[in-house]
Design a protein around this motif. Structure first.
Motif, PDB file in Angstrom:
ATOM      1  N   ALA A  72       0.863  -1.474  -0.332  1.00  0.00           N
ATOM      2  CA  ALA A  72      -0.272  -0.119  -0.127  1.00  0.00           C
ATOM      3  C   ALA A  72       1.159   1.910   0.026  1.00  0.00           C
ATOM      4  CB  ALA A  72      -1.005   0.112   1.237  1.00  0.00           C
ATOM      5  N   PRO A 101       2.338   4.464   1.613  1.00  0.00           N
ATOM      6  CA  PRO A 101       1.535   5.170   2.719  1.00  0.00           C
ATOM      7  C   PRO A 101       1.415   6.178   2.706  1.00  0.00           C
ATOM      8  CG  PRO A 101       3.917   6.290   1.300  1.00  0.00           C
ATOM      9  CD  PRO A 101       3.152   5.022   0.541  1.00  0.00           C
ATOM     10  N   GLY A 102       1.001   6.511   3.443  1.00  0.00           N
ATOM     11  CA  GLY A 102      -0.206   7.622   4.429  1.00  0.00           C
ATOM     12  C   GLY A 102       0.616   8.402   5.500  1.00  0.00           C
ATOM     13  N   GLY A 103      -0.646   9.130   6.081  1.00  0.00           N
ATOM     14  CA  GLY A 103      -0.288  10.293   6.917  1.00  0.00           C
ATOM     15  C   GLY A 103       0.228  11.662   6.116  1.00  0.00           C
ATOM     16  N   PRO A 162       3.702  11.923   3.652  1.00  0.00           N
ATOM     17  CA  PRO A 162       3.039  12.078   2.086  1.00  0.00           C
ATOM     18  C   PRO A 162       2.370  12.387   1.386  1.00  0.00           C
ATOM     19  CG  PRO A 162       3.889   9.708   3.701  1.00  0.00           C
ATOM     20  CD  PRO A 162       2.976  11.320   4.261  1.00  0.00           C
ATOM     21  N   TRP A 163       1.119  12.892   2.172  1.00  0.00           N
ATOM     22  CA  TRP A 163       0.768  13.873   1.958  1.00  0.00           C
ATOM     23  C   TRP A 163       0.992  15.358   1.170  1.00  0.00           C
ATOM     24  CZ3 TRP A 163      -2.699  18.202   3.709  1.00  0.00           C
ATOM     25  CH2 TRP A 163      -3.378  18.859   2.913  1.00  0.00           C
ATOM     26  N   LYS A 200       3.137  14.980  -1.941  1.00  0.00           N
ATOM     27  CA  LYS A 200       1.895  14.696  -3.084  1.00  0.00           C
ATOM     28  C   LYS A 200       1.481  15.614  -3.307  1.00  0.00           C
ATOM     29  CE  LYS A 200      -1.895  11.782  -4.636  1.00  0.00           C
ATOM     30  NZ  LYS A 200      -2.833  11.134  -4.316  1.00  0.00           N
TER      31      LYS A 200
END
Length: 140
Positions: free
Chosen positions: A105, A107-109, A112-113, A116
């Motif tokens: 998956a 990376p989240g959080g 990373p947002w 992006k």
């Protein structure tokens, strides 16, 4: 508490992989790399578990993963020396091994947002610069 160990004994008709010691989660680092690298020469492989002192789900996963890899490589694998309880645990883990490797998956959080958003902003700035250059050349 004995450290788990893995030894390979290649014979004329096949290979014997002996696993010994406490094959429990907190001690798996000592044997995990060896299990991933073991390469028996025979097509008939026996996993000898008679010297295992303790086994938990993590240890059963090492054995199940080793068995699955050897079978994918074309070997016939037999498990020997394990009690019925340990065999049942290993079989349960084997039945629940994933058939295919999953896709990791993204990376989240927060970090990373934000990365992006920065990537898209830089891409938009590059596109805008290109557009302004085109307009400057055509209007000049």
């Amino acid at each position: 508490m004995s450290t788990p160990a893995l030894t390979l004994d290649d014979r004329d008709g096949g290979s014997v992989i002996r696993i010994a010691g406490r094959l429990v989660t907190e001690a798996l680092g000592a044997v995990e790399t060896a299990a991933a690298r073991v390469a028996p020469t025979g097509q008939a492989v026996t996993l000898d578990l008679s010297e295992i002192e303790a086994l938990d789900t993590g240890g059963a996963w090492i054995i199940a993963n080793l068995k699955a890899r050897l079978e994918r490589d074309g070997a016939t694998v037999e498990i020997s020396g394990a009690s019925q309880v340990r065999l049942a645990l290993i079989e349960t883990v084997i039945e629940n091994l994933p058939e295919e490797r999953g896709i990791e998956a993204p990376p989240g959080g927060l970090v990373p947002w934000i990365a992006k958003i920065g990537h898209h902003t830089a891409g938009a700035a590059s596109g805008l610069t290109s557009l302004l250059g085109f307009l400057g050349l055509t209007l000049h």
